[in-house]
Design a protein around this motif. Structure first.
Motif, mmCIF file in Angstrom:
data_model
loop_
_atom_site.group_PDB
_atom_site.id
_atom_site.type_symbol
_atom_site.label_atom_id
_atom_site.label_comp_id
_atom_site.label_asym_id
_atom_site.label_seq_id
_atom_site.Cartn_x
_atom_site.Cartn_y
_atom_site.Cartn_z
ATOM 1 N N PRO A 104 0.918 -1.195 0.008
ATOM 2 C CA PRO A 104 0.008 -0.032 0.187
ATOM 3 C C PRO A 104 0.895 1.273 0.281
ATOM 4 O O PRO A 104 1.651 1.419 0.925
ATOM 5 C CB PRO A 104 -0.767 -0.209 1.404
ATOM 6 N N ALA A 105 0.397 2.265 -0.718
ATOM 7 C CA ALA A 105 1.300 3.352 -0.820
ATOM 8 C C ALA A 105 0.222 4.638 -1.361
ATOM 9 O O ALA A 105 -0.841 4.453 -1.905
ATOM 10 C CB ALA A 105 2.200 3.343 -1.818
ATOM 11 N N LEU A 106 0.681 5.753 -0.667
ATOM 12 C CA LEU A 106 -0.041 7.120 -1.018
ATOM 13 C C LEU A 106 0.843 8.120 -1.209
ATOM 14 O O LEU A 106 2.002 8.032 -0.881
ATOM 15 C CB LEU A 106 -1.207 7.447 -0.021
ATOM 16 N N ASP A 122 -5.887 1.582 -0.771
ATOM 17 C CA ASP A 122 -7.360 1.542 -0.871
ATOM 18 C C ASP A 122 -8.261 0.493 -0.298
ATOM 19 O O ASP A 122 -9.205 0.552 0.355
ATOM 20 C CB ASP A 122 -8.181 1.958 -2.418
ATOM 21 N N ALA A 123 -7.531 -0.657 -0.610
ATOM 22 C CA ALA A 123 -8.169 -2.033 0.024
ATOM 23 C C ALA A 123 -8.060 -2.155 1.634
ATOM 24 O O ALA A 123 -8.669 -2.981 2.101
ATOM 25 C CB ALA A 123 -7.654 -3.125 -0.755
ATOM 26 N N GLY A 124 -6.887 -1.548 1.978
ATOM 27 C CA GLY A 124 -6.642 -1.765 3.396
ATOM 28 C C GLY A 124 -7.130 -0.773 4.573
ATOM 29 O O GLY A 124 -7.215 -0.731 5.696
ATOM 30 N N VAL A 178 0.383 -0.787 11.825
ATOM 31 C CA VAL A 178 0.976 -0.519 10.705
ATOM 32 C C VAL A 178 2.139 0.477 10.722
ATOM 33 O O VAL A 178 2.239 1.151 11.748
ATOM 34 C CB VAL A 178 -0.318 0.290 9.748
ATOM 35 N N VAL A 179 3.421 0.226 9.963
ATOM 36 C CA VAL A 179 4.237 1.294 9.953
ATOM 37 C C VAL A 179 4.338 2.251 8.793
ATOM 38 O O VAL A 179 4.310 1.844 7.724
ATOM 39 C CB VAL A 179 5.692 0.406 10.162
ATOM 40 N N ILE A 180 4.150 3.538 9.053
ATOM 41 C CA ILE A 180 4.285 4.311 7.814
ATOM 42 C C ILE A 180 5.756 5.088 7.653
ATOM 43 O O ILE A 180 6.221 5.450 8.512
ATOM 44 C CB ILE A 180 3.408 5.490 8.217
ATOM 45 N N ARG A 181 6.023 4.692 6.266
ATOM 46 C CA ARG A 181 7.676 4.990 5.969
ATOM 47 C C ARG A 181 7.473 6.071 4.996
ATOM 48 O O ARG A 181 6.513 5.814 4.038
ATOM 49 C CB ARG A 181 8.545 4.013 5.614
ATOM 50 N N VAL A 182 8.266 7.222 4.980
ATOM 51 C CA VAL A 182 8.254 8.214 3.953
ATOM 52 C C VAL A 182 9.311 8.192 2.964
ATOM 53 O O VAL A 182 10.855 7.873 3.501
ATOM 54 C CB VAL A 182 8.601 9.575 4.705
ATOM 55 N N LEU A 183 8.879 8.191 1.658
ATOM 56 C CA LEU A 183 10.180 7.975 0.580
ATOM 57 C C LEU A 183 10.069 9.204 -0.207
ATOM 58 O O LEU A 183 8.985 9.974 -0.476
ATOM 59 C CB LEU A 183 9.616 6.582 -0.194
ATOM 60 N N PRO A 184 11.219 9.594 -0.826
ATOM 61 C CA PRO A 184 11.085 10.736 -1.706
ATOM 62 C C PRO A 184 10.541 10.731 -2.970
ATOM 63 O O PRO A 184 10.458 9.553 -3.561
ATOM 64 C CB PRO A 184 12.845 10.951 -1.738
ATOM 65 N N ILE A 185 10.061 11.802 -3.506
ATOM 66 C CA ILE A 185 9.417 11.896 -4.894
ATOM 67 C C ILE A 185 10.703 12.520 -5.881
ATOM 68 O O ILE A 185 11.303 13.613 -5.435
ATOM 69 C CB ILE A 185 8.211 12.762 -5.108
ATOM 70 N N ASP A 186 10.986 11.724 -6.839
ATOM 71 C CA ASP A 186 12.044 12.114 -7.815
ATOM 72 C C ASP A 186 11.782 12.163 -9.168
ATOM 73 O O ASP A 186 10.723 11.392 -9.522
ATOM 74 C CB ASP A 186 13.328 11.114 -7.640
ATOM 75 N N ASN A 204 2.083 -3.369 6.287
ATOM 76 C CA ASN A 204 1.468 -4.265 7.296
ATOM 77 C C ASN A 204 -0.164 -3.927 7.336
ATOM 78 O O ASN A 204 -0.997 -4.240 8.366
ATOM 79 C CB ASN A 204 1.756 -4.523 8.690
ATOM 80 N N LEU A 205 -0.552 -2.862 6.502
ATOM 81 C CA LEU A 205 -1.808 -2.501 6.296
ATOM 82 C C LEU A 205 -2.888 -3.593 5.915
ATOM 83 O O LEU A 205 -3.844 -3.894 6.389
ATOM 84 C CB LEU A 205 -2.010 -1.124 5.341
ATOM 85 N N LEU A 206 -2.252 -4.549 4.677
ATOM 86 C CA LEU A 206 -3.036 -5.671 4.269
ATOM 87 C C LEU A 206 -2.997 -6.862 5.226
ATOM 88 O O LEU A 206 -1.471 -6.894 5.516
ATOM 89 C CB LEU A 206 -2.941 -5.655 3.042
#
Length: 280
Positions: A104-106, A122-124, A178-186, A204-206
């Protein structure tokens, strides 16, 4: 401003207002600027304006200047709309790749609002973690405070700078955290018109898929019965639960388990769960 509209100082302010306006006295004049013109254009459905500054020596923008600038507006709209479309495609490709592995990502924009989500996210979503009014919301108050801090960081950090954000654990009512991690946009996905600023992955959302008995059998040279037993134990089932599921006696389960221990070189059920989990 509408697309193609050209606005100058004289269109919005009187000479008296210009002389007393703090924008001129505190921002423009100290840097040698005195006059401005704005060119309205579109980036898809979003209205933008390109502002140009002139020094006092260069003089104000006159009618001829406005006609020339008006010719620039369609080109700006074409360029901005194309950049937005290319960025959106690049962004969708990034989230779709993660979706293929059920991650899962947003994506958040520079205001901290949700720009897009993938199907796995969306599913989670549920009452513990959801999207509301384009904001990522969580029931866990501690995690919510950290998300608010992340949004403040996104809003205050220049786009060219990395976001020094730690992972955010989110406790849920009746499900694993759930663990939320931040990734850069490149790359193309990071452009001023699209506004994408950070991608968040939600580990671990799903529900995690159960281990594949066939893969376990091949990896550790187990019989079909032994691999089914190992898969069920690794999914969290008890000895009694395995016996009931496979319709065999408790003693048969223990015999299979001893054989699995022998073939894998381990001695505890917890070690078996850890070993099999590496194949998921």
């Amino acid at each position: 401003m509408m697309s193609g509209e050209i606005v100058t100082d004289h269109d919005v302010l009187t000479p008296e207002q210009i002389r007393s306006d703090p924008m001129y006295n505190e921002v423009l004049y100290p840097f040698g600027f005195q006059w401005f013109a704005g060119v309205g254009f579109w980036a898809e459905s979003a209205a933008w304006a390109l502002t140009l500054q002139r020094t006092g020596r260069e003089g104000s923008f006159e009618a001829r200047d406005k006609r020339l600038l008006a010719r620039l507006a369609p080109r700006l709209t074409e360029t901005a709309t194309l950049a937005t479309a290319v960025g959106r495609v690049a962004l969708t490709s990034m989230t779709n790749v993660l979706n293929q592995v059920q991650q899962p990502a947003l994506v958040l924009n520079r205001r901290g609002m949700v720009l897009s989500t993938n199907a796995a996210a969306d599913a989670g979503f549920d009452d513990d973690i959801r999207i509301s009014n384009r904001r990522l919301m969580v029931r866990d108050k501690s995690a919510l405070a950290k998300l608010d801090q992340l949004v403040d960081l996104i809003r205050s950090t220049p786009d060219s700078h990395a976001l020094p954000a730690a992972p955010i654990p989110v406790r849920r009512t009746a499900k694993p955290p759930v663990v939320i991690r931040v990734l850069p946009i490149d790359g193309a996905a990071r452009n001023v018109f699209l506004g994408a600023r950070a991608m968040l992955t939600l580990s671990n959302l799903l529900p995690r898929p159960g281990p594949d008995p066939g893969l376990i059998a091949e990896a550790f040279d187990l019989t079909p019965a032994e691999s089914r037993l190992a898969a069920l134990l690794a999914s969290g089932m008890s000895i009694d639960g395995v016996a009931e599921r496979l319709r065999i006696s408790r003693e048969t389960v223990r015999n299979h388990l001893r054989s699995v221990f022998s073939k894998t070189g381990i001695h505890r059920q917890s070690e078996l769960i850890s070993l099999v989990s590496q194949l998921i």
